[in-house]
Design an enzyme around this catalytic site. Structure first.
Site, PDB file in Angstrom:
ATOM      1  N   ARG A 121       0.818  -1.234   0.000  1.00  0.00           N
ATOM      2  CA  ARG A 121       0.000   0.000   0.000  1.00  0.00           C
ATOM      3  C   ARG A 121       0.846   1.276   0.000  1.00  0.00           C
ATOM      4  NH1 ARG A 121      -3.037  -3.010   3.334  1.00  0.00           N
ATOM      5  NH2 ARG A 121      -4.873  -3.871   2.308  1.00  0.00           N
ATOM      6  N   LYS A 143       2.971  11.645 -10.831  1.00  0.00           N
ATOM      7  CA  LYS A 143       2.191  10.747 -11.695  1.00  0.00           C
ATOM      8  C   LYS A 143       3.049   9.533 -11.998  1.00  0.00           C
ATOM      9  CE  LYS A 143      -0.692  13.816 -14.454  1.00  0.00           C
ATOM     10  NZ  LYS A 143      -0.968  14.213 -15.837  1.00  0.00           N
ATOM     11  N   GLU A 185      10.581  19.772 -24.397  1.00  0.00           N
ATOM     12  CA  GLU A 185       9.747  19.939 -23.197  1.00  0.00           C
ATOM     13  C   GLU A 185      10.199  21.172 -22.393  1.00  0.00           C
ATOM     14  OE1 GLU A 185       6.967  18.504 -22.270  1.00  0.00           O
ATOM     15  OE2 GLU A 185       6.883  16.497 -23.136  1.00  0.00           O
ATOM     16  N   LYS A 227       7.579  23.280 -13.580  1.00  0.00           N
ATOM     17  CA  LYS A 227       6.720  22.106 -13.365  1.00  0.00           C
ATOM     18  C   LYS A 227       6.332  22.019 -11.890  1.00  0.00           C
ATOM     19  CE  LYS A 227       5.162  17.666 -14.137  1.00  0.00           C
ATOM     20  NZ  LYS A 227       5.272  16.381 -14.799  1.00  0.00           N
ATOM     21  N   GLU A 237      -4.364  17.706 -11.297  1.00  0.00           N
ATOM     22  CA  GLU A 237      -4.783  18.112 -12.643  1.00  0.00           C
ATOM     23  C   GLU A 237      -6.278  18.394 -12.747  1.00  0.00           C
ATOM     24  OE1 GLU A 237      -2.707  16.134 -15.843  1.00  0.00           O
ATOM     25  OE2 GLU A 237      -4.076  16.937 -17.344  1.00  0.00           O
ATOM     26  N   ARG A 241      -2.811  22.520 -14.116  1.00  0.00           N
ATOM     27  CA  ARG A 241      -1.813  21.533 -14.551  1.00  0.00           C
ATOM     28  C   ARG A 241      -1.956  21.186 -16.026  1.00  0.00           C
ATOM     29  NH1 ARG A 241       0.582  16.400 -10.960  1.00  0.00           N
ATOM     30  NH2 ARG A 241       1.986  15.680 -12.574  1.00  0.00           N
ATOM     31  N   ASN A 245       0.156  20.601 -20.904  1.00  0.00           N
ATOM     32  CA  ASN A 245      -0.157  19.816 -22.102  1.00  0.00           C
ATOM     33  C   ASN A 245      -0.036  20.630 -23.387  1.00  0.00           C
ATOM     34  OD1 ASN A 245      -0.674  17.610 -20.526  1.00  0.00           O
ATOM     35  ND2 ASN A 245      -2.859  18.032 -20.360  1.00  0.00           N
ATOM     36  N   HIS A 248       0.595  19.021 -26.690  1.00  0.00           N
ATOM     37  CA  HIS A 248       0.443  17.582 -26.483  1.00  0.00           C
ATOM     38  C   HIS A 248      -0.789  16.978 -27.161  1.00  0.00           C
ATOM     39  CE1 HIS A 248       3.762  18.028 -23.770  1.00  0.00           C
ATOM     40  NE2 HIS A 248       3.706  16.771 -23.386  1.00  0.00           N
ATOM     41  N   HIS A 252       0.152  14.012 -29.326  1.00  0.00           N
ATOM     42  CA  HIS A 252      -0.316  12.650 -29.031  1.00  0.00           C
ATOM     43  C   HIS A 252      -0.969  12.024 -30.258  1.00  0.00           C
ATOM     44  CE1 HIS A 252      -0.454  13.250 -24.403  1.00  0.00           C
ATOM     45  NE2 HIS A 252       0.657  12.655 -24.782  1.00  0.00           N
ATOM     46  N   HIS A 265       8.744  11.213 -27.932  1.00  0.00           N
ATOM     47  CA  HIS A 265       7.633  12.006 -27.404  1.00  0.00           C
ATOM     48  C   HIS A 265       7.836  13.518 -27.614  1.00  0.00           C
ATOM     49  CE1 HIS A 265       4.462  13.409 -24.807  1.00  0.00           C
ATOM     50  NE2 HIS A 265       5.337  14.048 -24.057  1.00  0.00           N
TER      51      HIS A 265
HETATM   52  P1  NAD Z   1      13.129   6.369 -21.589  1.00  0.00           P
HETATM   53  O1  NAD Z   1      12.961   6.173 -20.144  1.00  0.00           O
HETATM   54  O2  NAD Z   1      12.704   5.278 -22.490  1.00  0.00           O
HETATM   55  O3  NAD Z   1      14.651   6.744 -21.872  1.00  0.00           O
HETATM   56  C1  NAD Z   1      15.061   6.931 -23.213  1.00  0.00           C
HETATM   57  C2  NAD Z   1      16.286   6.071 -23.547  1.00  0.00           C
HETATM   58  O4  NAD Z   1      17.452   6.667 -22.970  1.00  0.00           O
HETATM   59  C3  NAD Z   1      16.209   4.674 -22.981  1.00  0.00           C
HETATM   60  O5  NAD Z   1      16.734   3.785 -23.911  1.00  0.00           O
HETATM   61  C4  NAD Z   1      17.104   4.765 -21.743  1.00  0.00           C
HETATM   62  O6  NAD Z   1      17.646   3.525 -21.351  1.00  0.00           O
HETATM   63  C5  NAD Z   1      18.169   5.700 -22.217  1.00  0.00           C
HETATM   64  N1  NAD Z   1      18.876   6.452 -21.191  1.00  0.00           N
HETATM   65  C6  NAD Z   1      18.403   6.904 -20.016  1.00  0.00           C
HETATM   66  N2  NAD Z   1      19.327   7.665 -19.404  1.00  0.00           N
HETATM   67  C7  NAD Z   1      20.401   7.691 -20.214  1.00  0.00           C
HETATM   68  C8  NAD Z   1      21.670   8.327 -20.144  1.00  0.00           C
HETATM   69  N3  NAD Z   1      22.006   9.135 -19.140  1.00  0.00           N
HETATM   70  N4  NAD Z   1      22.546   8.117 -21.160  1.00  0.00           N
HETATM   71  C9  NAD Z   1      22.211   7.349 -22.232  1.00  0.00           C
HETATM   72  N5  NAD Z   1      21.020   6.737 -22.359  1.00  0.00           N
HETATM   73  C10 NAD Z   1      20.129   6.908 -21.353  1.00  0.00           C
HETATM   74  O7  NAD Z   1      12.340   7.675 -22.104  1.00  0.00           O
HETATM   75  P2  NAD Z   1      12.081   9.108 -21.421  1.00  0.00           P
HETATM   76  O8  NAD Z   1      11.932  10.032 -22.551  1.00  0.00           O
HETATM   77  O9  NAD Z   1      13.041   9.406 -20.342  1.00  0.00           O
HETATM   78  O10 NAD Z   1      10.657   8.899 -20.716  1.00  0.00           O
HETATM   79  C11 NAD Z   1       9.503   8.591 -21.448  1.00  0.00           C
HETATM   80  C12 NAD Z   1       8.456   8.027 -20.512  1.00  0.00           C
HETATM   81  O11 NAD Z   1       8.126   9.007 -19.547  1.00  0.00           O
HETATM   82  C13 NAD Z   1       7.162   7.650 -21.203  1.00  0.00           C
HETATM   83  O12 NAD Z   1       6.770   6.375 -20.746  1.00  0.00           O
HETATM   84  C14 NAD Z   1       6.167   8.704 -20.730  1.00  0.00           C
HETATM   85  O13 NAD Z   1       4.852   8.211 -20.643  1.00  0.00           O
HETATM   86  C15 NAD Z   1       6.725   9.037 -19.373  1.00  0.00           C
HETATM   87  N6  NAD Z   1       6.349  10.374 -18.870  1.00  0.00           N
HETATM   88  C16 NAD Z   1       5.800  10.456 -17.632  1.00  0.00           C
HETATM   89  C17 NAD Z   1       5.454  11.679 -17.099  1.00  0.00           C
HETATM   90  C18 NAD Z   1       4.910  11.763 -15.703  1.00  0.00           C
HETATM   91  O14 NAD Z   1       4.463  12.842 -15.284  1.00  0.00           O
HETATM   92  N7  NAD Z   1       4.934  10.691 -14.973  1.00  0.00           N
HETATM   93  C19 NAD Z   1       5.666  12.853 -17.842  1.00  0.00           C
HETATM   94  C20 NAD Z   1       6.250  12.732 -19.101  1.00  0.00           C
HETATM   95  C21 NAD Z   1       6.592  11.491 -19.608  1.00  0.00           C
HETATM   96 MG    MG Z   2       5.212  15.507 -22.394  1.00  0.00          MG
END
Ligand code: NAD
Ligand code: MG
Length: 312
Positions: A121, A143, A185, A227, A237, A241, A245, A248, A252, A265
């Site tokens: 939990r 999130k 971003e 942020k 949100e 918040r 977007n 986005h 999307h 993304h």
């Molecule tokens: P990711 O986590 O897939 O990382 C991108 C790539 O970079 C991966 O292959 C990873 O292994 C590699 N990597 C990570 N750190 C590295 C480093 N220092 N050097 C070299 N390679 C490295 O992608 P991301 O863009 O970080 O995150 C995308 C995810 O985040 C999506 O699933 C999205 O839905 C989520 N997201 C969540 C929120 C939230 O508020 N929770 C907001 C935006 C995005």
């Molecule tokens: Mg985004």
């Protein structure tokens, strides 16, 4: 090192930003009163590139660290991986005093955070984001979640971390498109809340693209503050918040129409912002010069994958 606070009353937490910070992670986190070693959730890419410095530092403060590795990529952000994480937590005799340290990009942060939100939990989670996108966006705001066959991020929770440690030095190993994706971003944050961040990007883009320490610290701090402030004003949100977007909705649509294969993304968001800025200009909601200035800045970050052949 610089820091700021995400103000959420009982759930407030610090964000630390600095070059080489992971080498001090153990000492920084020792102040938080955890009485066990963390359980690290990460993937092999990040572990091989940056794991040694982090593990050495954690070892000094907490002793040996248990490591749970997950697959690298969005397709692993699913219930099968989540169940493996739970199983490994049980096997490591984790209990309600345990805490998770999420070490990686947004994929690791989202799924490790969701495991922390739900295991027994809810146990604490510390984020050590290693992509620019994760440092300025996904690690902040609580999130967490996984994808379902029916769509992205459809299963999740709000679970604020206990702290966020953003080491800007690790960004130097990011592939170019991952770095650019994070920059879009940051640019979004500037557009919605900070003219000075936009001006900074206009003047210092070459330093940012080269991951110069002072430039990275500046943009990560500025975007994280934006942020953090938006989240503090509207944690779940219900209103403000949604400003995050910007770009986005259309972004999307581009991601979905290309089955998440063509765009990172941030690249899809960049196209979404260009579309929104053009539309705003056409409706006389934006002065043409502002819209053009923004589009020029977005375009100057790098080449975006083409929109050719996308049917909606
Ligand atoms: P990711 O986590 O897939 O990382 C991108 C790539 O970079 C991966 O292959 C990873 O292994 C590699 N990597 C990570 N750190 C590295 C480093 N220092 N050097 C070299 N390679 C490295 O992608 P991301 O863009 O970080 O995150 C995308 C995810 O985040 C999506 O699933 C999205 O839905 C989520 N997201 C969540 C929120 C939230 O508020 N929770 C907001 C935006 C995005
Ligand atoms: Mg985004």
């Amino acid at each position: 090192m610089k820091s700021l606070t995400v103000n959420l009353e009982k759930h407030s937490y610090p964000i630390y930003v600095g070059e080489g910070l992971i080498a001090d992670a153990g000492a920084l986190l020792a102040r938080f009163g955890f009485d066990a070693a963390p359980i690290l959730v990460t993937n092999n890419t990040v572990l091989q590139l940056h794991g040694a410095a982090l593990l050495r530092s954690l070892q000094k403060s907490f002793g040996p660290t248990e490591i749970i590795r997950i697959g690298d990529g969005e397709r692993f952000k699913n219930h099968a991986t989540l169940l493996r994480i739970y199983r490994k937590l049980f096997r490591a005799h984790a209990d309600r005093r345990s805490w998770i340290l999420a070490f990686g990009g947004g994929v690791v942060g989202d799924i490790a955070g969701f495991a922390a939100a739900t295991f027994m939990r809810g146990i604490p989670c510390v984020m050590v984001p290693t992509t620019l996108l994760a440092q300025v966006d996904s690690s902040i705001g609580g999130k967490v979640g996984i994808n379902a066959a029916e769509g992205k991020n459809l299963i999740g929770a709000f679970h604020q971390p206990s702290a966020v440690l953003s080491d800007t030095g690790v960004l130097r190993t990011l592939p170019g498109r991952e770095l650019a994706s994070g920059i879009y971003e940051v640019l979004k944050c500037g557009t919605i809340r900070s003219k000075s961040l936009l001006r900074y990007l206009e003047r210092r883009l070459p330093q940012v693209l080269n991951c110069r320490p002072d430039a990275m610290q500046h943009i990560v701090m500025s975007a994280a503050r934006i942020k953090a402030d938006v989240v503090a004003a509207d944690e779940k949100e219900n209103g403000l918040r949604m400003i995050l977007n910007f770009g986005h909705t259309i972004g999307h649509a581009f991601e979905t129409a290309t089955y998440y294969r063509r765009f990172k993304h941030g690249e899809a968001v960049a196209w979404g912002m260009i579309a929104a800025l053009s539309y705003g200009r056409d409706l006389d909601l934006l002065v043409p010069a502002d819209s053009e200035r923004m589009i020029r800045l977005i375009r100057s970050v790098g080449r975006l994958p083409s929109l050719n052949g996308i049917s909606m």
